[in-house]
Design a protein around this motif. Structure first.
Motif, PDB file in Angstrom:
ATOM      1  N   GLN A  12      19.630  44.616  11.027  1.00 40.62           N
ATOM      2  CA  GLN A  12      18.918  43.388  10.677  1.00 40.62           C
ATOM      3  C   GLN A  12      18.442  43.456   9.229  1.00 40.62           C
ATOM      4  O   GLN A  12      18.122  44.539   8.720  1.00 40.62           O
ATOM      5  CB  GLN A  12      17.706  43.186  11.590  1.00 40.62           C
ATOM      6  CG  GLN A  12      18.053  42.892  13.039  1.00 40.62           C
ATOM      7  CD  GLN A  12      16.801  42.690  13.878  1.00 40.62           C
ATOM      8  OE1 GLN A  12      16.356  43.601  14.581  1.00 40.62           O
ATOM      9  NE2 GLN A  12      16.215  41.497  13.788  1.00 40.62           N
ATOM     10  N   ILE A  13      18.401  42.297   8.598  1.00 35.12           N
ATOM     11  CA  ILE A  13      17.934  42.197   7.215  1.00 35.12           C
ATOM     12  C   ILE A  13      16.594  41.464   7.188  1.00 35.12           C
ATOM     13  O   ILE A  13      16.444  40.389   7.775  1.00 35.12           O
ATOM     14  CB  ILE A  13      18.951  41.430   6.344  1.00 35.12           C
ATOM     15  CG1 ILE A  13      20.331  42.103   6.416  1.00 35.12           C
ATOM     16  CG2 ILE A  13      18.453  41.359   4.907  1.00 35.12           C
ATOM     17  CD1 ILE A  13      20.365  43.547   5.958  1.00 35.12           C
ATOM     18  N   LEU A  14      15.629  42.072   6.504  1.00 34.56           N
ATOM     19  CA  LEU A  14      14.323  41.447   6.326  1.00 34.56           C
ATOM     20  C   LEU A  14      14.360  40.622   5.044  1.00 34.56           C
ATOM     21  O   LEU A  14      14.572  41.166   3.955  1.00 34.56           O
ATOM     22  CB  LEU A  14      13.223  42.504   6.230  1.00 34.56           C
ATOM     23  CG  LEU A  14      11.788  41.972   6.195  1.00 34.56           C
ATOM     24  CD1 LEU A  14      11.390  41.425   7.568  1.00 34.56           C
ATOM     25  CD2 LEU A  14      10.810  43.068   5.754  1.00 34.56           C
ATOM     26  N   PRO A  15      14.186  39.290   5.121  1.00 33.57           N
ATOM     27  CA  PRO A  15      14.283  38.441   3.925  1.00 33.57           C
ATOM     28  C   PRO A  15      13.246  38.811   2.859  1.00 33.57           C
ATOM     29  O   PRO A  15      12.181  39.361   3.163  1.00 33.57           O
ATOM     30  CB  PRO A  15      14.029  37.035   4.466  1.00 33.57           C
ATOM     31  CG  PRO A  15      14.321  37.113   5.925  1.00 33.57           C
ATOM     32  CD  PRO A  15      13.931  38.500   6.339  1.00 33.57           C
ATOM     33  N   LEU A  16      13.552  38.474   1.625  1.00 28.11           N
ATOM     34  CA  LEU A  16      12.645  38.786   0.520  1.00 28.11           C
ATOM     35  C   LEU A  16      11.309  38.075   0.653  1.00 28.11           C
ATOM     36  O   LEU A  16      10.298  38.535   0.109  1.00 28.11           O
ATOM     37  CB  LEU A  16      13.309  38.399  -0.806  1.00 28.11           C
ATOM     38  CG  LEU A  16      14.524  39.240  -1.220  1.00 28.11           C
ATOM     39  CD1 LEU A  16      15.169  38.640  -2.462  1.00 28.11           C
ATOM     40  CD2 LEU A  16      14.128  40.683  -1.471  1.00 28.11           C
ATOM     41  N   ASP A  17      11.282  36.939   1.347  1.00 30.80           N
ATOM     42  CA  ASP A  17      10.027  36.197   1.467  1.00 30.80           C
ATOM     43  C   ASP A  17       9.274  36.525   2.750  1.00 30.80           C
ATOM     44  O   ASP A  17       8.339  35.811   3.128  1.00 30.80           O
ATOM     45  CB  ASP A  17      10.290  34.687   1.394  1.00 30.80           C
ATOM     46  CG  ASP A  17      11.196  34.195   2.515  1.00 30.80           C
ATOM     47  OD1 ASP A  17      11.698  35.031   3.302  1.00 30.80           O
ATOM     48  OD2 ASP A  17      11.419  32.971   2.603  1.00 30.80           O
ATOM     49  N   ALA A  18       9.626  37.628   3.417  1.00 33.51           N
ATOM     50  CA  ALA A  18       8.915  38.028   4.634  1.00 33.51           C
ATOM     51  C   ALA A  18       7.505  38.515   4.285  1.00 33.51           C
ATOM     52  O   ALA A  18       7.265  38.976   3.159  1.00 33.51           O
ATOM     53  CB  ALA A  18       9.681  39.128   5.358  1.00 33.51           C
ATOM     54  N   PRO A  19       6.567  38.428   5.227  1.00 32.29           N
ATOM     55  CA  PRO A  19       5.198  38.893   4.962  1.00 32.29           C
ATOM     56  C   PRO A  19       5.155  40.386   4.675  1.00 32.29           C
ATOM     57  O   PRO A  19       6.045  41.143   5.074  1.00 32.29           O
ATOM     58  CB  PRO A  19       4.463  38.565   6.271  1.00 32.29           C
ATOM     59  CG  PRO A  19       5.310  37.576   6.975  1.00 32.29           C
ATOM     60  CD  PRO A  19       6.716  37.849   6.573  1.00 32.29           C
ATOM     61  N   GLY A  20       4.096  40.815   3.987  1.00 29.16           N
ATOM     62  CA  GLY A  20       3.894  42.239   3.756  1.00 29.16           C
ATOM     63  C   GLY A  20       3.594  42.967   5.058  1.00 29.16           C
ATOM     64  O   GLY A  20       3.192  42.358   6.055  1.00 29.16           O
ATOM     65  N   HIS A  21       3.778  44.289   5.044  1.00 29.61           N
ATOM     66  CA  HIS A  21       3.559  45.061   6.267  1.00 29.61           C
ATOM     67  C   HIS A  21       3.227  46.499   5.905  1.00 29.61           C
ATOM     68  O   HIS A  21       3.299  46.917   4.738  1.00 29.61           O
ATOM     69  CB  HIS A  21       4.810  45.003   7.157  1.00 29.61           C
ATOM     70  CG  HIS A  21       6.071  45.417   6.447  1.00 29.61           C
ATOM     71  ND1 HIS A  21       6.490  46.726   6.345  1.00 29.61           N
ATOM     72  CD2 HIS A  21       6.987  44.685   5.774  1.00 29.61           C
ATOM     73  CE1 HIS A  21       7.613  46.782   5.659  1.00 29.61           C
ATOM     74  NE2 HIS A  21       7.942  45.560   5.305  1.00 29.61           N
ATOM     75  N   LEU A  22       2.866  47.284   6.900  1.00 29.77           N
ATOM     76  CA  LEU A  22       2.411  48.656   6.683  1.00 29.77           C
ATOM     77  C   LEU A  22       3.463  49.533   6.022  1.00 29.77           C
ATOM     78  O   LEU A  22       3.141  50.467   5.287  1.00 29.77           O
ATOM     79  CB  LEU A  22       1.996  49.272   8.024  1.00 29.77           C
ATOM     80  CG  LEU A  22       1.429  50.694   8.009  1.00 29.77           C
ATOM     81  CD1 LEU A  22       0.122  50.751   7.217  1.00 29.77           C
ATOM     82  CD2 LEU A  22       1.202  51.189   9.442  1.00 29.77           C
ATOM     83  N   PHE A  23       4.753  49.256   6.265  1.00 32.77           N
ATOM     84  CA  PHE A  23       5.828  50.092   5.757  1.00 32.77           C
ATOM     85  C   PHE A  23       6.402  49.602   4.429  1.00 32.77           C
ATOM     86  O   PHE A  23       7.457  50.077   3.999  1.00 32.77           O
ATOM     87  CB  PHE A  23       6.984  50.145   6.771  1.00 32.77           C
ATOM     88  CG  PHE A  23       6.637  50.758   8.098  1.00 32.77           C
ATOM     89  CD1 PHE A  23       5.537  51.577   8.260  1.00 32.77           C
ATOM     90  CD2 PHE A  23       7.432  50.502   9.210  1.00 32.77           C
ATOM     91  CE1 PHE A  23       5.223  52.139   9.485  1.00 32.77           C
ATOM     92  CE2 PHE A  23       7.138  51.064  10.443  1.00 32.77           C
ATOM     93  CZ  PHE A  23       6.024  51.884  10.584  1.00 32.77           C
ATOM     94  N   SER A  24       5.747  48.677   3.760  1.00 30.60           N
ATOM     95  CA  SER A  24       6.343  48.045   2.578  1.00 30.60           C
ATOM     96  C   SER A  24       6.774  49.030   1.507  1.00 30.60           C
ATOM     97  O   SER A  24       7.770  48.816   0.818  1.00 30.60           O
ATOM     98  CB  SER A  24       5.357  47.048   1.965  1.00 30.60           C
ATOM     99  OG  SER A  24       5.157  45.947   2.820  1.00 30.60           O
ATOM    100  N   ASP A  25       6.050  50.135   1.342  1.00 28.03           N
ATOM    101  CA  ASP A  25       6.259  51.009   0.192  1.00 28.03           C
ATOM    102  C   ASP A  25       7.221  52.168   0.417  1.00 28.03           C
ATOM    103  O   ASP A  25       7.614  52.818  -0.543  1.00 28.03           O
ATOM    104  CB  ASP A  25       4.923  51.597  -0.274  1.00 28.03           C
ATOM    105  CG  ASP A  25       4.008  50.554  -0.877  1.00 28.03           C
ATOM    106  OD1 ASP A  25       4.526  49.496  -1.276  1.00 28.03           O
ATOM    107  OD2 ASP A  25       2.788  50.790  -0.944  1.00 28.03           O
ATOM    108  N   TRP A  26       7.588  52.456   1.660  1.00 24.86           N
ATOM    109  CA  TRP A  26       8.382  53.670   1.868  1.00 24.86           C
ATOM    110  C   TRP A  26       9.279  53.535   3.097  1.00 24.86           C
ATOM    111  O   TRP A  26       9.011  52.741   3.995  1.00 24.86           O
ATOM    112  CB  TRP A  26       7.470  54.888   2.036  1.00 24.86           C
ATOM    113  CG  TRP A  26       6.397  54.692   3.065  1.00 24.86           C
ATOM    114  CD1 TRP A  26       6.545  54.714   4.432  1.00 24.86           C
ATOM    115  CD2 TRP A  26       5.016  54.419   2.833  1.00 24.86           C
ATOM    116  NE1 TRP A  26       5.349  54.486   5.056  1.00 24.86           N
ATOM    117  CE2 TRP A  26       4.385  54.311   4.099  1.00 24.86           C
ATOM    118  CE3 TRP A  26       4.239  54.302   1.677  1.00 24.86           C
ATOM    119  CZ2 TRP A  26       3.026  54.054   4.230  1.00 24.86           C
ATOM    120  CZ3 TRP A  26       2.886  54.044   1.825  1.00 24.86           C
ATOM    121  CH2 TRP A  26       2.292  53.929   3.086  1.00 24.86           C
TER     122      TRP A  26
END
Length: 281
Positions: free
Chosen positions: A204-218
């Motif tokens: 699955q692909i997470l779109p660029l405009d998806a909300p931020g989340h806990l795993f955003s950085d790594w």
């Protein structure tokens, strides 16, 4: 005091998978029925050079990744060389990476998220090579080749008789990143499509405009063992961590569920990957 090591890097008397592979290869060749095989004869059967067989049997240099299944086929050893090769690859990584790879090999389910790159389990050889050469520009050809071989060997976790169920969520930016030539990236995207067509794999692909989340950085990997316990593997620059505390694991599982909910469906994701492939041609 540092423990003495033998020529293959292991402590005397300790199990050394590289040495075990060499000894099993030499033994199987010499005891071959109906007659002993020379190194030249075995090399011809597995389509490598005699010097390659010699190096394998003397623990010099890496084992070609396509050699173990051929040896198992010729000597009817029921996966012995494949298992030893997986141990060889695992033992070449620092302890936390070895632990992670052991978890992967035994996993019944793998949930993977990457915000930046195609994860190692799904990388093509050319993609892995570009990645390594970019990160280690002073590395020699042998180091690069060994890295690529190690990376490709991890795919064995997906190719067994009972492969784990795998869910891969990638940030859309992974499809757009251009650190490798277009033809290399095109083949990598094709490999992703092929992986997603397997009944045990969902991409699955997470779109660029998806909300931020806990795993955003790594990048994060959640690995479920046969006893249904879950380990959370997190990687950063030259570091890795494996988290098993129940509260953290529950938070990670909830975050991953949110990611899959915000991501495009597998069908929509495949369409997006294919569209990006077309742009590279």
């Amino acid at each position: 005091m540092n423990e003495e090591t033998d020529s293959t890097g292991g402590a005397p008397g300790a199990h050394n998978p590289r040495r075990a592979f060499a000894e099993e290869c030499r033994s199987a060749r010499e005891l071959h029925d109906p007659s002993q095989l020379t190194q030249t004869q075995l090399a011809r059967m597995v389509r490598v050079s005699k010097s390659t067989i010699s190096r394998v049997e003397t623990c010099q240099g890496p084992i070609p990744p396509d050699l173990p299944p051929l040896l198992d086929e010729i000597f009817t050893t029921d996966g012995l060389f494949k298992r030893l090769y997986e141990e060889v690859v695992a033992s070449s990584f620092p302890s936390l990476y070895r632990q992670r790879m052991a978890l992967e090999r035994a996993a019944v389910a793998i949930r993977e998220w990457s915000p930046t790159l195609v994860p190692g389990l799904f990388q093509t050889a050319d993609y892995a090579r570009c990645l390594y050469e970019g990160g280690f520009p002073r590395a020699g050809a042998k180091e690069t080749s060994a890295f690529v071989s190690d990376r490709l060997a991890r795919k064995a976790a997906l190719d067994g008789n009972m492969p784990p169920d795998v869910c891969l969520v990638l940030c859309e930016s992974v499809l757009l990143r251009r650190f490798c030539p277009p033809d290399v990236m095109g083949r990598q995207l094709k490999a992703l499509l092929d992986a997603g067509s397997r009944p045990t794999v969902r991409v699955q692909i997470l779109p660029l405009d998806a909300p931020g989340h806990l795993f955003s950085d790594w990048p994060v990997t959640l690995i479920t063992a046969p006893n249904h316990t879950v380990s959370v593997c997190v990687e950063n620059y030259r570091t890795a961590g494996i988290v098993v505390e129940p509260d953290y694991v529950r938070t990670a599982l909830r975050t991953y569920d949110e990611l899959t909910g915000d991501a495009l469906s597998a069908r929509e994701s495949a369409r997006l990957i294919a569209e990006q492939m077309e742009k590279l041609t």
